[in-house]
Design a protein around this motif. Structure first.
Motif, PDB file in Angstrom:
ATOM      1  N   PHE A   1       0.842  -1.203   0.000  1.00  0.00           N
ATOM      2  CA  PHE A   1       0.000   0.000   0.000  1.00  0.00           C
ATOM      3  C   PHE A   1       0.874   1.248   0.000  1.00  0.00           C
ATOM      4  N   LEU A   2       1.884   1.278   0.879  1.00  0.00           N
ATOM      5  CA  LEU A   2       2.738   2.458   0.974  1.00  0.00           C
ATOM      6  C   LEU A   2       3.482   2.712  -0.332  1.00  0.00           C
ATOM      7  N   LEU A   3       4.061   1.659  -0.900  1.00  0.00           N
ATOM      8  CA  LEU A   3       4.830   1.832  -2.137  1.00  0.00           C
ATOM      9  C   LEU A   3       3.946   2.331  -3.280  1.00  0.00           C
ATOM     10  N   VAL A   4       2.803   1.702  -3.476  1.00  0.00           N
ATOM     11  CA  VAL A   4       1.925   2.082  -4.585  1.00  0.00           C
ATOM     12  C   VAL A   4       1.328   3.464  -4.338  1.00  0.00           C
ATOM     13  N   PHE A   5       1.003   3.781  -3.092  1.00  0.00           N
ATOM     14  CA  PHE A   5       0.467   5.100  -2.771  1.00  0.00           C
ATOM     15  C   PHE A   5       1.476   6.187  -3.124  1.00  0.00           C
ATOM     16  N   VAL A   6       2.751   5.955  -2.835  1.00  0.00           N
ATOM     17  CA  VAL A   6       3.789   6.936  -3.167  1.00  0.00           C
ATOM     18  C   VAL A   6       3.929   7.049  -4.684  1.00  0.00           C
ATOM     19  N   TYR A   7       3.903   5.912  -5.387  1.00  0.00           N
ATOM     20  CA  TYR A   7       3.941   5.964  -6.857  1.00  0.00           C
ATOM     21  C   TYR A   7       2.805   6.828  -7.395  1.00  0.00           C
ATOM     22  N   LEU A   8       1.593   6.602  -6.909  1.00  0.00           N
ATOM     23  CA  LEU A   8       0.441   7.350  -7.395  1.00  0.00           C
ATOM     24  C   LEU A   8       0.520   8.824  -7.024  1.00  0.00           C
ATOM     25  N   SER A   9       1.153   9.126  -5.903  1.00  0.00           N
ATOM     26  CA  SER A   9       1.182  10.497  -5.403  1.00  0.00           C
ATOM     27  C   SER A   9       2.244  11.362  -6.070  1.00  0.00           C
ATOM     28  N   VAL A  10       3.376  10.756  -6.437  1.00  0.00           N
ATOM     29  CA  VAL A  10       4.480  11.574  -6.969  1.00  0.00           C
ATOM     30  C   VAL A  10       4.519  11.592  -8.490  1.00  0.00           C
ATOM     31  N   THR A  11       3.723  10.763  -9.144  1.00  0.00           N
ATOM     32  CA  THR A  11       3.743  10.709 -10.604  1.00  0.00           C
ATOM     33  C   THR A  11       2.445  11.264 -11.176  1.00  0.00           C
ATOM     34  N   ARG A  12       2.512  11.649 -12.436  1.00  0.00           N
ATOM     35  CA  ARG A  12       1.320  12.013 -13.204  1.00  0.00           C
ATOM     36  C   ARG A  12       1.246  11.036 -14.363  1.00  0.00           C
ATOM     37  N   GLY A  13       0.085  10.448 -14.600  1.00  0.00           N
ATOM     38  CA  GLY A  13       0.007   9.381 -15.585  1.00  0.00           C
ATOM     39  C   GLY A  13       0.680   8.139 -15.014  1.00  0.00           C
ATOM     40  N   PHE A  14       1.280   7.335 -15.897  1.00  0.00           N
ATOM     41  CA  PHE A  14       1.934   6.128 -15.388  1.00  0.00           C
ATOM     42  C   PHE A  14       3.443   6.175 -15.574  1.00  0.00           C
ATOM     43  N   THR A  15       3.980   7.330 -16.001  1.00  0.00           N
ATOM     44  CA  THR A  15       5.421   7.480 -16.114  1.00  0.00           C
ATOM     45  C   THR A  15       5.963   8.294 -14.943  1.00  0.00           C
ATOM     46  N   ALA A  16       7.279   8.296 -14.805  1.00  0.00           N
ATOM     47  CA  ALA A  16       7.925   9.028 -13.711  1.00  0.00           C
ATOM     48  C   ALA A  16       9.033   9.893 -14.294  1.00  0.00           C
ATOM     49  N   ARG A  17       9.210  11.080 -13.739  1.00  0.00           N
ATOM     50  CA  ARG A  17      10.195  12.004 -14.301  1.00  0.00           C
ATOM     51  C   ARG A  17      10.921  12.769 -13.193  1.00  0.00           C
ATOM     52  N   GLY A  18      12.052  13.352 -13.576  1.00  0.00           N
ATOM     53  CA  GLY A  18      12.770  14.251 -12.681  1.00  0.00           C
ATOM     54  C   GLY A  18      13.160  13.607 -11.369  1.00  0.00           C
ATOM     55  N   TRP A  19      12.721  14.232 -10.296  1.00  0.00           N
ATOM     56  CA  TRP A  19      13.101  13.793  -8.957  1.00  0.00           C
ATOM     57  C   TRP A  19      12.177  12.721  -8.386  1.00  0.00           C
ATOM     58  N   ASP A  20      11.280  12.176  -9.195  1.00  0.00           N
ATOM     59  CA  ASP A  20      10.352  11.150  -8.702  1.00  0.00           C
ATOM     60  C   ASP A  20      11.089   9.956  -8.100  1.00  0.00           C
ATOM     61  N   GLY A  21      12.274   9.672  -8.623  1.00  0.00           N
ATOM     62  CA  GLY A  21      13.022   8.512  -8.136  1.00  0.00           C
ATOM     63  C   GLY A  21      13.444   8.622  -6.686  1.00  0.00           C
ATOM     64  N   VAL A  22      13.598   9.845  -6.173  1.00  0.00           N
ATOM     65  CA  VAL A  22      14.074  10.018  -4.795  1.00  0.00           C
ATOM     66  C   VAL A  22      13.053   9.509  -3.782  1.00  0.00           C
ATOM     67  N   PRO A  23      11.797  10.005  -3.786  1.00  0.00           N
ATOM     68  CA  PRO A  23      10.827   9.458  -2.828  1.00  0.00           C
ATOM     69  C   PRO A  23      10.524   7.983  -3.064  1.00  0.00           C
ATOM     70  N   LEU A  24      10.551   7.548  -4.325  1.00  0.00           N
ATOM     71  CA  LEU A  24      10.272   6.136  -4.601  1.00  0.00           C
ATOM     72  C   LEU A  24      11.391   5.257  -4.070  1.00  0.00           C
ATOM     73  N   GLY A  25      12.635   5.641  -4.311  1.00  0.00           N
ATOM     74  CA  GLY A  25      13.759   4.862  -3.808  1.00  0.00           C
ATOM     75  C   GLY A  25      13.818   4.849  -2.297  1.00  0.00           C
TER      76      GLY A  25
END
Length: 248
Positions: free
Chosen positions: A143-167
């Protein structure tokens, strides 16, 4: 969209999941006694951070069927694309696990039977966590991992600094989860190493497939409650795309 363009996200998911399994799971299999739980957790977190930077703009760097399910249920991708991602992720995990198994068997005295970075509960949990406890815990971690993915990304791709909170999120999940279940949160990452580990790893792997999918669904519901503005933006984007498709 050309066939080559459609193949690029699938190739990114395949290669990304391969890298995650070989290097991150490999840190537990090959170097666990030297780097400990903290080192393994950091290996998972840094690997995902790098993958998001490399493949985020191409595929979103889901490298996890549960994340892809979350994106599908959130309306950010269609079923056909999601199925393609799932196939690519499991193939990538299979290749990564096979390569890791090959390397592990070159290390004298290293046994992979029943272990091999697989997840578990009961007597396969470092703290003896029960089946029910393991299920709830895996649901919450995913839940936590997917919630962070949904919260920091727009659409289904990730860009810029999105990798920091996800990592960082994946690192924390592993830091907390390794002593309890081995921190599955990824059906592809859990299933393929279990196939090579055999023994009790196979009989318990169902939990580490089902629980993360449940966790992903819960994350979608909670995200809709606390990030309603994002859902409205996605709805507008979907309508715009549908309108453009009709105009063509």
């Amino acid at each position: 969209m050309s066939a080559e363009t459609e193949a690029q996200p699938l190739a990114a998911e395949l290669v990304g999941t391969l890298i995650l399994v070989f290097f991150a799971v490999g840190s537990a299999v090959l170097a666990g006694e030297f780097i400990g739980s903290l080192g393994i957790a950091l290996a998972f977190g840094f690997t995902l951070l790098a993958l998001v930077q490399l493949f985020g703009p191409i595929s979103g760097a889901h490298v996890n069927p549960a994340v892809t399910l979350g994106m599908l249920l959130a309306g950010r991708m269609d079923v056909r694309t999601a199925v393609g991602y799932w196939i690519a992720q499991f193939i990538g995990a299979a290749i990564g696990a096979a390569l890791l198994f090959l390397v592990a068997h070159q290390v004298p005295g290293l046994s992979t039977h029943g272990a091999f970075g697989s997840n578990g509960y009961g007597d396969r949990s470092a703290v003896g966590l029960s089946l029910g406890g393991a299920f709830v815990f895996e649901v919450l971690l995913t839940f936590l991992l997917v919630f962070v993915y949904l919260s920091v990304t727009r659409g289904f791709t990730a860009r810029g600094w999105d990798g920091v909170p996800l990592g960082l999120t994946l690192a924390v999940i592993n830091l907390v989860g390794i002593p309890l279940t081995g921190a599955g949160v990824n059906p592809a990452r859990s299933f393929m190493p279990a196939l090579f580990a055999v023994g009790s790893a196979i009989s318990q792997v169902w939990l580490f497939i089902v629980a993360p999918l449940v966790g992903a669904a819960v994350a979608v519901v909670v995200h809709r409650l606390v990030h309603a503005q994002d859902e409205e933006w996605l709805s507008d984007l979907s309508r715009l795309r549908a309108s453009r498709a009709r105009d063509r």
